[in-house]
Design an enzyme around this catalytic site. Sequence first.
Site, PDB file in Angstrom:
ATOM      1  N   GLY A  39     140.909   5.851  56.643  1.00 22.71           N
ATOM      2  CA  GLY A  39     141.895   5.402  57.410  1.00 22.71           C
ATOM      3  C   GLY A  39     141.318   5.077  58.757  1.00 22.71           C
ATOM      4  N   GLY A 144     149.456   7.295  59.087  1.00 15.80           N
ATOM      5  CA  GLY A 144     148.879   7.259  60.450  1.00 15.80           C
ATOM      6  C   GLY A 144     149.281   6.782  61.599  1.00 15.80           C
ATOM      7  N   GLY A 182     142.415   8.336  79.031  1.00 16.79           N
ATOM      8  CA  GLY A 182     142.733   9.187  77.937  1.00 16.79           C
ATOM      9  C   GLY A 182     141.178   9.379  77.182  1.00 16.79           C
ATOM     10  N   ILE A 184     140.115   8.084  74.303  1.00 21.51           N
ATOM     11  CA  ILE A 184     139.369   6.802  73.817  1.00 21.51           C
ATOM     12  C   ILE A 184     138.865   5.858  74.936  1.00 21.51           C
ATOM     13  CG2 ILE A 184     140.005   4.653  72.581  1.00 21.51           C
ATOM     14  CD1 ILE A 184     141.984   6.263  70.699  1.00 21.51           C
ATOM     15  N   GLY A 185     139.585   5.719  76.052  1.00 21.67           N
ATOM     16  CA  GLY A 185     139.364   5.045  77.056  1.00 21.67           C
ATOM     17  C   GLY A 185     137.722   5.545  77.666  1.00 21.67           C
ATOM     18  N   HIS A 445     119.237  33.683  71.912  1.00 19.24           N
ATOM     19  CA  HIS A 445     118.678  33.149  72.943  1.00 19.24           C
ATOM     20  C   HIS A 445     117.553  32.335  72.707  1.00 19.24           C
ATOM     21  CE1 HIS A 445     117.270  33.270  77.182  1.00 19.24           C
ATOM     22  NE2 HIS A 445     115.894  33.385  76.624  1.00 19.24           N
TER      23      HIS A 445
HETATM   24  C1  FAD Z   1     138.758   5.045  68.560  1.00 15.28           C
HETATM   25  C2  FAD Z   1     139.285   6.130  68.061  1.00 15.28           C
HETATM   26  C3  FAD Z   1     138.509   7.409  68.357  1.00 15.28           C
HETATM   27  C4  FAD Z   1     139.026   8.606  67.635  1.00 15.28           C
HETATM   28  N1  FAD Z   1     138.174   9.728  67.796  1.00 15.28           N
HETATM   29  C5  FAD Z   1     138.507  10.968  67.302  1.00 15.28           C
HETATM   30  C6  FAD Z   1     137.592  11.879  67.020  1.00 15.28           C
HETATM   31  O1  FAD Z   1     136.555  11.675  67.531  1.00 15.28           O
HETATM   32  N2  FAD Z   1     138.288  13.154  66.487  1.00 15.28           N
HETATM   33  C7  FAD Z   1     139.590  13.144  66.127  1.00 15.28           C
HETATM   34  O2  FAD Z   1     139.895  14.187  65.567  1.00 15.28           O
HETATM   35  N3  FAD Z   1     140.422  12.160  66.054  1.00 15.28           N
HETATM   36  C8  FAD Z   1     139.842  11.065  66.823  1.00 15.28           C
HETATM   37  N4  FAD Z   1     140.812   9.904  66.692  1.00 15.28           N
HETATM   38  C9  FAD Z   1     142.040  10.171  66.112  1.00 15.28           C
HETATM   39  C10 FAD Z   1     142.033  10.051  64.439  1.00 15.28           C
HETATM   40  O3  FAD Z   1     141.359   8.758  63.877  1.00 15.28           O
HETATM   41  C11 FAD Z   1     143.371  10.211  63.988  1.00 15.28           C
HETATM   42  O4  FAD Z   1     143.975  11.187  64.528  1.00 15.28           O
HETATM   43  C12 FAD Z   1     143.288  10.357  62.453  1.00 15.28           C
HETATM   44  O5  FAD Z   1     142.699   9.162  61.624  1.00 15.28           O
HETATM   45  C13 FAD Z   1     144.825  10.519  61.631  1.00 15.28           C
HETATM   46  O6  FAD Z   1     144.725  10.643  60.462  1.00 15.28           O
HETATM   47  P1  FAD Z   1     145.884  10.213  59.303  1.00 15.28           P
HETATM   48  O7  FAD Z   1     145.346  10.645  58.029  1.00 15.28           O
HETATM   49  O8  FAD Z   1     147.066  10.704  59.858  1.00 15.28           O
HETATM   50  O9  FAD Z   1     146.121   8.493  59.592  1.00 15.28           O
HETATM   51  P2  FAD Z   1     144.884   7.331  59.523  1.00 15.28           P
HETATM   52  O10 FAD Z   1     143.558   7.790  59.465  1.00 15.28           O
HETATM   53  O11 FAD Z   1     145.588   6.488  60.580  1.00 15.28           O
HETATM   54  O12 FAD Z   1     145.113   6.891  58.119  1.00 15.28           O
HETATM   55  C14 FAD Z   1     146.112   6.375  57.674  1.00 15.28           C
HETATM   56  C15 FAD Z   1     145.972   5.399  56.341  1.00 15.28           C
HETATM   57  O13 FAD Z   1     147.049   4.947  55.961  1.00 15.28           O
HETATM   58  C16 FAD Z   1     147.125   3.580  55.634  1.00 15.28           C
HETATM   59  N5  FAD Z   1     148.360   2.991  55.284  1.00 15.28           N
HETATM   60  C17 FAD Z   1     149.191   2.828  56.266  1.00 15.28           C
HETATM   61  N6  FAD Z   1     150.608   2.171  55.994  1.00 15.28           N
HETATM   62  C18 FAD Z   1     150.312   2.195  54.432  1.00 15.28           C
HETATM   63  C19 FAD Z   1     151.162   1.681  53.286  1.00 15.28           C
HETATM   64  N7  FAD Z   1     152.406   1.384  53.625  1.00 15.28           N
HETATM   65  N8  FAD Z   1     150.613   1.691  52.022  1.00 15.28           N
HETATM   66  C20 FAD Z   1     149.388   2.054  52.105  1.00 15.28           C
HETATM   67  N9  FAD Z   1     148.506   2.421  53.220  1.00 15.28           N
HETATM   68  C21 FAD Z   1     148.965   2.604  54.296  1.00 15.28           C
HETATM   69  C22 FAD Z   1     146.175   2.985  56.440  1.00 15.28           C
HETATM   70  O14 FAD Z   1     145.692   1.864  56.207  1.00 15.28           O
HETATM   71  C23 FAD Z   1     145.302   3.972  56.887  1.00 15.28           C
HETATM   72  O15 FAD Z   1     144.025   3.965  55.996  1.00 15.28           O
HETATM   73  C24 FAD Z   1     140.168   8.545  66.917  1.00 15.28           C
HETATM   74  C25 FAD Z   1     141.003   7.338  66.810  1.00 15.28           C
HETATM   75  C26 FAD Z   1     140.617   6.303  67.646  1.00 15.28           C
HETATM   76  C27 FAD Z   1     141.353   4.965  67.467  1.00 15.28           C
END
Ligand code: FAD
Length: 466
Positions: A39, A144, A182, A184-185, A445
């Site tokens: 993801g 996601g 935020g 990410i920025g 320590h």
């Molecule tokens: C630059 C950046 C840095 C980050 N850093 C951190 C961090 O350091 N620590 C942290 O905790 N969080 C971080 N995050 C946030 C974190 O990435 C998300 O909270 C997390 O990935 C959410 O997980 P998820 O499983 O809900 O969704 P996602 O990781 O978004 O995964 C969803 C998956 O579903 C797939 N998908 C979507 N629709 C469909 C469909 N219809 N059919 C099949 N597949 C589908 C997508 O392709 C994707 O692979 C960061 C995000 C970004 C953008």
Amino acid sequence: MSYDLIVIGSGPGGYVCAIRAAQLGMKVAVVEKDKTFGGTCLNVGCIPSKALLHASERYEETGQLFDKMGIKVGKPKLDLAAMMKFKDEGVDGNVKGVAYLLKKNKIDTVQGTGRIAAPGKVEVKSAGGKSETLEAKAIVIATGSDVARLPGIDIDEKRIVSSTGALVLDKVPERMLVVGAGVIGLELGSVWRRLGADVIVVEFLDRILPGIDNEVCRQFQRILERQGIKFKLSSKVTAVDANGKTLKASVEPAAGGAAETIEADVVLVSIGRVPYTEGLGLEGVGVRTDNKGRVMVDEHFATNVPGVYAIGDVIAGPMLAHKAEDEGVAVAEIIAGQAGHVNYDVIPNVVYTFPEIASVGKSEEELKAAGVAFNVGKFPFTANGRAKINHQTDGFVKILADAKTDRVLGVHIVGADAGNMIAEAAVAMEFGAASEDIARTCHAHPTLTEAVKEAALAVAKRSINM
Ligand SMILES: Cc1cc2nc3c(=O)[nH]c(=O)nc-3n(C[C@H](O)[C@H](O)[C@H](O)COP(=O)(O)OP(=O)(O)OC[C@H]3O[C@@H](n4cnc5c(N)ncnc54)[C@H](O)[C@@H]3O)c2cc1C
């Protein structure tokens, strides 16, 4: 094919859910539209951003600290292509790790976009246009989130980028304008500043990192400014003119007023993320979403359609990988008839800049707003032996404890390695610890974690080293 569970999406929510369900004896399939598993987090989020944060921090450290430590290596030279390769190898290792784990747990993986055709039915369309329908007793939506966009500003991922484009720039921009202060920025702004960019962050609110303890944010902003990042708070970017060689951003006061132009080579739009439900067919089966497009679930992650559940960024709550993972475990256990549960009061939050920010539980502002009486214990890293010998004394630990019971209600850290240190606070809070429990726990320590113990002692005004 017929399954006990189909998980749509293989991010930290989806793949963890699938593994837990398989451990509990279910026959599971994961549907993923992208070429690789993991993801946002593994492919374009947590993992690649942390690789660049790690590498750029070492780069800056080599230039600034090594000399002081008596290590003469000369001025470091940046090979950006090699740094990107370092990041890509890390991503590759992680996504392959997920593929291995899915296989090891005998989980079927189906490549393509999943659509809920009916309760218990998922139609999967591959990139080549082929479609197949899978059946399952339960479906978990773990699709996601996606980048939030600003109306009228087109992200081309070359000059006007989202976080995804900011992770693959092929040269260091001279000037970078970051829209949104935020997590990410600030993380990606830090990466490119360390590599040589002049970075300015424009934020709509009058503060950075909304939601995080004010005192922490104020000190953190001063530290970032000392590092060279400029801030323009209470301001909004209303347009970006991409016609010339340099980008021209129109920036106005948030409350309205005269616009000024800020020129930049790259504009990073990092104003947040939105739930991703495109093509999922939610309307067709009647799955309810809220006014922000998030799938609505009850306390058992169940949607209003029987047998359809949702977890992770696509539902309400902090958009964090570990929150998605814990929900993945909980929903798998609930579907298996067990008592899965997520404690939303104890979800740590980390900003992986230097120094790091880490927090868990309530901020001072939240406690005040809720009318909860609390005591504060604070300890600065300037008084911590390990921080002093490392010459990394920026920041402090702050513990908020209930005035009557001494129960820890929130812990906030600005400092080197804060992200690792917050785990101690999370475990303590999960067990309902009092600040005195932390204060009476022996801490090794010399470690930075002694500052956590000292902050706990400071709640009762009896810190030793201050
Ligand atoms: C630059 C950046 C840095 C980050 N850093 C951190 C961090 O350091 N620590 C942290 O905790 N969080 C971080 N995050 C946030 C974190 O990435 C998300 O909270 C997390 O990935 C959410 O997980 P998820 O499983 O809900 O969704 P996602 O990781 O978004 O995964 C969803 C998956 O579903 C797939 N998908 C979507 N629709 C469909 C469909 N219809 N059919 C099949 N597949 C589908 C997508 O392709 C994707 O692979 C960061 C995000 C970004 C953008």
